[in-house]
Design a protein around this motif. Sequence first.
Motif, PDB file in Angstrom:
ATOM      1  N   UNK A 171      41.810  51.092  37.737  1.00 40.96           N
ATOM      2  CA  UNK A 171      40.779  50.463  38.338  1.00 40.96           C
ATOM      3  C   UNK A 171      39.988  49.267  37.682  1.00 40.96           C
ATOM      4  N   UNK A 172      40.142  49.572  36.197  1.00 41.90           N
ATOM      5  CA  UNK A 172      39.461  48.469  35.325  1.00 41.90           C
ATOM      6  C   UNK A 172      40.453  47.278  35.140  1.00 41.90           C
ATOM      7  N   UNK A 173      41.690  47.813  35.335  1.00 38.55           N
ATOM      8  CA  UNK A 173      42.847  46.572  35.136  1.00 38.55           C
ATOM      9  C   UNK A 173      42.869  45.739  36.624  1.00 38.55           C
ATOM     10  N   UNK A 174      42.306  46.286  37.510  1.00 40.45           N
ATOM     11  CA  UNK A 174      42.468  45.602  38.897  1.00 40.45           C
ATOM     12  C   UNK A 174      41.379  45.753  39.528  1.00 40.45           C
ATOM     13  N   UNK A 175      40.065  45.206  39.170  1.00 43.41           N
ATOM     14  CA  UNK A 175      38.796  45.532  39.747  1.00 43.41           C
ATOM     15  C   UNK A 175      38.755  44.919  41.035  1.00 43.41           C
ATOM     16  N   UNK A 176      38.329  45.515  41.941  1.00 45.84           N
ATOM     17  CA  UNK A 176      37.880  44.732  43.243  1.00 45.84           C
ATOM     18  C   UNK A 176      36.701  44.072  43.328  1.00 45.84           C
ATOM     19  N   UNK A 177      36.349  42.876  43.416  1.00 41.96           N
ATOM     20  CA  UNK A 177      35.537  42.027  43.402  1.00 41.96           C
ATOM     21  C   UNK A 177      34.393  42.147  44.549  1.00 41.96           C
ATOM     22  N   UNK A 178      33.145  42.301  44.235  1.00 39.55           N
ATOM     23  CA  UNK A 178      32.126  42.408  45.192  1.00 39.55           C
ATOM     24  C   UNK A 178      32.497  41.823  46.539  1.00 39.55           C
ATOM     25  N   UNK A 179      32.155  40.568  46.736  1.00 38.62           N
ATOM     26  CA  UNK A 179      32.232  40.123  47.908  1.00 38.62           C
ATOM     27  C   UNK A 179      33.756  39.481  48.338  1.00 38.62           C
ATOM     28  N   UNK A 180      34.716  39.780  47.539  1.00 40.30           N
ATOM     29  CA  UNK A 180      36.023  39.259  47.334  1.00 40.30           C
ATOM     30  C   UNK A 180      36.919  40.292  47.196  1.00 40.30           C
ATOM     31  N   UNK A 181      38.406  39.824  47.337  1.00 42.29           N
ATOM     32  CA  UNK A 181      39.311  40.697  46.896  1.00 42.29           C
ATOM     33  C   UNK A 181      40.060  39.958  46.036  1.00 42.29           C
TER      34      UNK A 181
END
Length: 181
Positions: A171-181
């Motif tokens: 999940x640190x390598x592929x973080x889901x960004x708050x208002x976006x993907x």
Amino acid sequence: MPVMAILSIPAREQTVTDTVTIQQYLYSLGLAYEQWHPATPIGAEASNDAVLQAYDADIKRLQQERGYVAADVVNLSPATHDLEALLAKFDKEHTHNDDEVRFTVAGRGIFSINPGSTPVVHVLVEAGDLLVVPAQTRHWFTLCEERRICTIRLFKDATGWTPHYTNSALEQQYPAKGGDV
Ligand SMILES: [Fe+2]
């Protein structure tokens, strides 16, 4: 209100907004995705019972198709006690012994899926989106920047979605960004 999931595959720098393509791609990974519509319009102040009633036909159909026996409604918002502690249980890669079945009534969230043999996929879900993450699928979940979601959960046994952490730190390598993907 637009009803639309967004799928993204960071490793391929690919974003998909076409519903049929999203459904087919998720299906190829073993996940189910559907769009549901309420039998009657439901307002932001609707009770949990009214929410369940509005989607009763689809809930009962999915229960019969997949053997779920119960459904409930969960509301998360900045007013939720210990919201961040609650979210922290699910924002690291984990699996469950049962399917994680979530229908988004309102708000938004991001499921991140690690299929193993293919790249990590983020699925931003919002009102109208039903997602089934099968048991043992590696995944994590975050809310979007407004920190708000109302979701119907379908399940066999509430203990089935106890998180089993993989400690991959993916999940640190592929973080889901708050208002976006
Ligand atoms: Fe989960």
